[in-house]
Design a protein around this motif. Structure first.
Motif, PDB file in Angstrom:
ATOM      1  N   SER A   1       0.870  -1.168   0.000  1.00 10.29           N
ATOM      2  CA  SER A   1       0.000   0.000   0.000  1.00 10.29           C
ATOM      3  C   SER A   1       0.911   1.223   0.000  1.00 10.29           C
ATOM      4  O   SER A   1       2.111   1.111   0.243  1.00 10.29           O
ATOM      5  N   PHE A   2       0.351   2.408  -0.256  1.00  8.23           N
ATOM      6  CA  PHE A   2       1.172   3.608  -0.220  1.00  8.23           C
ATOM      7  C   PHE A   2       1.829   3.735   1.150  1.00  8.23           C
ATOM      8  O   PHE A   2       1.175   3.656   2.188  1.00  8.23           O
ATOM      9  N   GLY A   3       3.142   3.909   1.169  1.00  2.22           N
ATOM     10  CA  GLY A   3       3.854   4.027   2.433  1.00  2.22           C
ATOM     11  C   GLY A   3       5.353   4.029   2.248  1.00  2.22           C
ATOM     12  O   GLY A   3       5.863   3.842   1.138  1.00  2.22           O
ATOM     13  N   ASN A   4       6.070   4.239   3.365  1.00  2.00           N
ATOM     14  CA  ASN A   4       7.540   4.201   3.395  1.00  2.00           C
ATOM     15  C   ASN A   4       7.970   2.889   4.044  1.00  2.00           C
ATOM     16  O   ASN A   4       7.654   2.630   5.203  1.00  2.00           O
ATOM     17  N   TYR A   5       8.700   2.086   3.296  1.00  2.42           N
ATOM     18  CA  TYR A   5       9.108   0.762   3.741  1.00  2.42           C
ATOM     19  C   TYR A   5      10.630   0.679   3.854  1.00  2.42           C
ATOM     20  O   TYR A   5      11.359   1.480   3.276  1.00  2.42           O
ATOM     21  N   ALA A   6      11.082  -0.325   4.585  1.00  7.47           N
ATOM     22  CA  ALA A   6      12.514  -0.609   4.652  1.00  7.47           C
ATOM     23  C   ALA A   6      12.715  -2.112   4.734  1.00  7.47           C
ATOM     24  O   ALA A   6      11.918  -2.830   5.342  1.00  7.47           O
ATOM     25  N   LEU A   7      13.801  -2.565   4.101  1.00 11.57           N
ATOM     26  CA  LEU A   7      14.244  -3.949   4.218  1.00 11.57           C
ATOM     27  C   LEU A   7      15.545  -3.932   5.007  1.00 11.57           C
ATOM     28  O   LEU A   7      16.583  -3.510   4.490  1.00 11.57           O
ATOM     29  N   PRO A   8      15.516  -4.348   6.288  1.00 11.92           N
ATOM     30  CA  PRO A   8      16.712  -4.281   7.131  1.00 11.92           C
ATOM     31  C   PRO A   8      17.610  -5.497   6.916  1.00 11.92           C
ATOM     32  O   PRO A   8      17.208  -6.640   7.143  1.00 11.92           O
ATOM     33  N   LEU A   9      18.828  -5.254   6.466  1.00  8.74           N
ATOM     34  CA  LEU A   9      19.746  -6.324   6.083  1.00  8.74           C
ATOM     35  C   LEU A   9      20.988  -6.311   6.958  1.00  8.74           C
ATOM     36  O   LEU A   9      21.543  -5.251   7.259  1.00  8.74           O
TER      37      LEU A   9
ATOM     38  N   GLU B   1      -9.798  17.347   6.140  1.00 11.20           N
ATOM     39  CA  GLU B   1     -10.076  15.919   6.018  1.00 11.20           C
ATOM     40  C   GLU B   1      -8.781  15.140   6.231  1.00 11.20           C
ATOM     41  O   GLU B   1      -7.686  15.671   6.055  1.00 11.20           O
ATOM     42  N   GLU B   2      -8.924  13.873   6.596  1.00 16.92           N
ATOM     43  CA  GLU B   2      -7.751  13.016   6.750  1.00 16.92           C
ATOM     44  C   GLU B   2      -7.068  12.809   5.405  1.00 16.92           C
ATOM     45  O   GLU B   2      -7.706  12.849   4.357  1.00 16.92           O
ATOM     46  N   CYS B   3      -5.763  12.569   5.451  1.00 13.55           N
ATOM     47  CA  CYS B   3      -5.029  12.292   4.220  1.00 13.55           C
ATOM     48  C   CYS B   3      -4.037  11.158   4.460  1.00 13.55           C
ATOM     49  O   CYS B   3      -3.652  10.880   5.597  1.00 13.55           O
ATOM     50  N   SER B   4      -3.631  10.509   3.371  1.00 13.21           N
ATOM     51  CA  SER B   4      -2.634   9.446   3.442  1.00 13.21           C
ATOM     52  C   SER B   4      -1.365   9.802   2.678  1.00 13.21           C
ATOM     53  O   SER B   4      -0.384   9.066   2.720  1.00 13.21           O
TER      54      SER B   4
ATOM     55  N   VAL C   1       6.107  13.767  -3.358  1.00 16.08           N
ATOM     56  CA  VAL C   1       4.931  13.275  -2.650  1.00 16.08           C
ATOM     57  C   VAL C   1       5.403  12.477  -1.440  1.00 16.08           C
ATOM     58  O   VAL C   1       6.248  11.596  -1.555  1.00 16.08           O
ATOM     59  N   LEU C   2       4.869  12.807  -0.270  1.00  9.49           N
ATOM     60  CA  LEU C   2       5.221  12.124   0.965  1.00  9.49           C
ATOM     61  C   LEU C   2       4.030  11.297   1.426  1.00  9.49           C
ATOM     62  O   LEU C   2       2.899  11.794   1.455  1.00  9.49           O
ATOM     63  N   VAL C   3       4.279  10.057   1.775  1.00 14.45           N
ATOM     64  CA  VAL C   3       3.221   9.185   2.266  1.00 14.45           C
ATOM     65  C   VAL C   3       3.316   9.087   3.782  1.00 14.45           C
ATOM     66  O   VAL C   3       4.398   9.155   4.362  1.00 14.45           O
ATOM     67  N   THR C   4       2.168   8.921   4.430  1.00  9.13           N
ATOM     68  CA  THR C   4       2.105   9.024   5.879  1.00  9.13           C
ATOM     69  C   THR C   4       2.097   7.683   6.598  1.00  9.13           C
ATOM     70  O   THR C   4       2.346   7.626   7.791  1.00  9.13           O
ATOM     71  N   GLY C   5       1.797   6.589   5.899  1.00 17.07           N
ATOM     72  CA  GLY C   5       1.736   5.282   6.554  1.00 17.07           C
ATOM     73  C   GLY C   5       0.398   4.997   7.208  1.00 17.07           C
ATOM     74  O   GLY C   5       0.026   3.849   7.391  1.00 17.07           O
ATOM     75  N   LYS C   6      -0.326   6.041   7.581  1.00 18.93           N
ATOM     76  CA  LYS C   6      -1.684   5.922   8.111  1.00 18.93           C
ATOM     77  C   LYS C   6      -2.359   7.271   7.912  1.00 18.93           C
ATOM     78  O   LYS C   6      -1.706   8.283   7.616  1.00 18.93           O
ATOM     79  N   SER C   7      -3.666   7.294   8.062  1.00 19.54           N
ATOM     80  CA  SER C   7      -4.395   8.536   7.849  1.00 19.54           C
ATOM     81  C   SER C   7      -4.058   9.539   8.942  1.00 19.54           C
ATOM     82  O   SER C   7      -4.046   9.206  10.121  1.00 19.54           O
ATOM     83  N   ILE C   8      -3.780  10.769   8.527  1.00 18.51           N
ATOM     84  CA  ILE C   8      -3.473  11.833   9.475  1.00 18.51           C
ATOM     85  C   ILE C   8      -4.360  13.040   9.189  1.00 18.51           C
ATOM     86  O   ILE C   8      -4.901  13.165   8.086  1.00 18.51           O
ATOM     87  N   LYS C   9      -4.494  13.914  10.170  1.00 14.01           N
ATOM     88  CA  LYS C   9      -5.284  15.128   9.988  1.00 14.01           C
ATOM     89  C   LYS C   9      -4.505  16.379  10.362  1.00 14.01           C
ATOM     90  O   LYS C   9      -5.042  17.485  10.315  1.00 14.01           O
ATOM     91  N   HIS C  10      -3.229  16.207  10.745  1.00 18.66           N
ATOM     92  CA  HIS C  10      -2.395  17.336  11.108  1.00 18.66           C
ATOM     93  C   HIS C  10      -1.006  17.133  10.523  1.00 18.66           C
ATOM     94  O   HIS C  10      -0.432  16.043  10.651  1.00 18.66           O
ATOM     95  N   ILE C  11      -0.468  18.176   9.898  1.00 21.38           N
ATOM     96  CA  ILE C  11       0.872  18.144   9.312  1.00 21.38           C
ATOM     97  C   ILE C  11       1.700  19.240   9.960  1.00 21.38           C
ATOM     98  O   ILE C  11       1.255  20.396  10.051  1.00 21.38           O
ATOM     99  N   ARG C  12       2.891  18.882  10.406  1.00 25.16           N
ATOM    100  CA  ARG C  12       3.811  19.857  10.979  1.00 25.16           C
ATOM    101  C   ARG C  12       5.010  20.016  10.051  1.00 25.16           C
ATOM    102  O   ARG C  12       5.691  19.036   9.732  1.00 25.16           O
ATOM    103  N   PHE C  13       5.234  21.253   9.614  1.00 24.89           N
ATOM    104  CA  PHE C  13       6.384  21.614   8.789  1.00 24.89           C
ATOM    105  C   PHE C  13       7.394  22.267   9.725  1.00 24.89           C
ATOM    106  O   PHE C  13       7.188  23.378  10.207  1.00 24.89           O
ATOM    107  N   SER C  14       8.494  21.562   9.986  1.00 25.93           N
ATOM    108  CA  SER C  14       9.454  22.002  10.994  1.00 25.93           C
ATOM    109  C   SER C  14      10.758  22.445  10.336  1.00 25.93           C
ATOM    110  O   SER C  14      11.314  21.722   9.505  1.00 25.93           O
ATOM    111  N   VAL C  15      11.209  23.627  10.701  1.00 28.25           N
ATOM    112  CA  VAL C  15      12.514  24.113  10.240  1.00 28.25           C
ATOM    113  C   VAL C  15      13.524  23.793  11.331  1.00 28.25           C
ATOM    114  O   VAL C  15      13.500  24.369  12.419  1.00 28.25           O
ATOM    115  N   ASP C  16      14.413  22.862  11.035  1.00 29.31           N
ATOM    116  CA  ASP C  16      15.371  22.376  12.029  1.00 29.31           C
ATOM    117  C   ASP C  16      16.678  23.160  12.012  1.00 29.31           C
ATOM    118  O   ASP C  16      17.375  23.218  13.028  1.00 29.31           O
TER     119      ASP C  16
END
Length: 263
Positions: free
Chosen positions: A80-88, A175-178, A231-246
């Motif tokens: 499904s839409f998301g960020n995955y990793a294969l740990p080797l 609305e929620e987004c993915s 395009v950034l995927v969230t892994g689950k539905s979210i309703k709040h996005i934080r844009f942080s300047v580090d």
């Protein structure tokens, strides 16, 4: 929308020119991903078994003639839409005289499965949807000017409050987004307030946030320039996005315009 599968190559490096023939053995170690998620405050998903194949069951024949790569095939099946990793994990070699560097024996092979940007819809941002930290006004540049369509004015985070970075903008979505992407224009004057490292966080309730991605390359470094995110995927539905300047040269930031698209 592209091919149903892709081929990835993970090189196994030798500290000097390799003149020997021996075997290296790798295996999938899910605890590597669990540890990384915990330490980095992120939530990358384990690549499902059905979605990948590792050549030769993880064995790499090292020799002067071979490419010395671990070959992995990743398939869209099971994703499904998301960020995955294969740990080797590199576990051993077939030669007693060739040792594994235990500080360099692991890799998280990242795979992002994202929708096409054309499928996202622009959010009509209003001032009431946006909060910010520090929650104070520095005397110049308001949130209203961030979304007014005029790149000649700007929002400026409060540099008088004595609050160190990160400073952030937070968006409460209708609305929620993915998945989402964003675009901003740097202020038309002053390179010292241009973000050099940003991170994106998502939340279901506006209180508990998960880091989605940190971006520190490819950002504009001059005034009046536009940055459009992938395009950034969230892994689950979210309703709040934080844009942080580090990070920024001055310890605060300013932006002329900000736009947001969601799915």
């Amino acid at each position: 929308t592209g091919d149903a599968q892709m081929e990835l190559k993970l090189p196994l490096a030798f500290s000097i020119e390799n003149k020997w023939t021996f075997d290296c053995y790798t295996e999938v170690d899910e605890t590597l991903l669990e540890t990384y998620n915990q330490e980095m405050g992120v939530n990358y998903l384990m690549l499902p078994d059905i979605s990948y194949t590792i050549a030769n069951e993880g064995m790499v024949k090292m020799s002067p003639e071979n490419d010395n790569n671990l070959h992995v095939t990743v398939k869209r099946e099971g994703l499904s839409f998301g960020n995955y990793a294969l740990p080797l994990l590199l576990t051993r070699t077939s030669s007693e005289s060739i040792e594994i560097d235990l500080t360099k024996n692991s890799c998280l092979l990242g795979v992002s499965y994202v929708p096409d940007a054309s499928n996202l819809q622009q959010v009509q941002l209003t001032e009431s949807m946006i909060s910010y930290h520090p929650n104070s006004y520095c005397g110049e540049g308001s949130v209203a000017e961030l979304i007014d369509g005029n790149p000649d004015n700007y929002y400026h985070s409060d540099y008088n409050a004595g609050v160190p970075l990160p400073h952030w903008l937070q968006f409460a979505l209708p609305e929620e987004c993915s998945a989402f992407r964003f675009e901003y224009i740097t202020r038309n004057a002053g390179t010292h307030i241009i973000p050099s490292t940003i991170s994106l966080h998502g939340s279901e309730d506006g209180n508990n946030f998960i880091k989605l991605m940190t971006i520190d390359t490819g950002l504009p470094s001059d005034v009046g320039q536009t940055y459009t995110s992938p395009v950034l995927v969230t892994g689950k539905s979210i309703k709040h996005i934080r844009f942080s300047v580090d990070n920024s040269p001055s310890g605060s930031f300013a932006l002329a315009e900000f736009k947001l698209w969601t799915l």
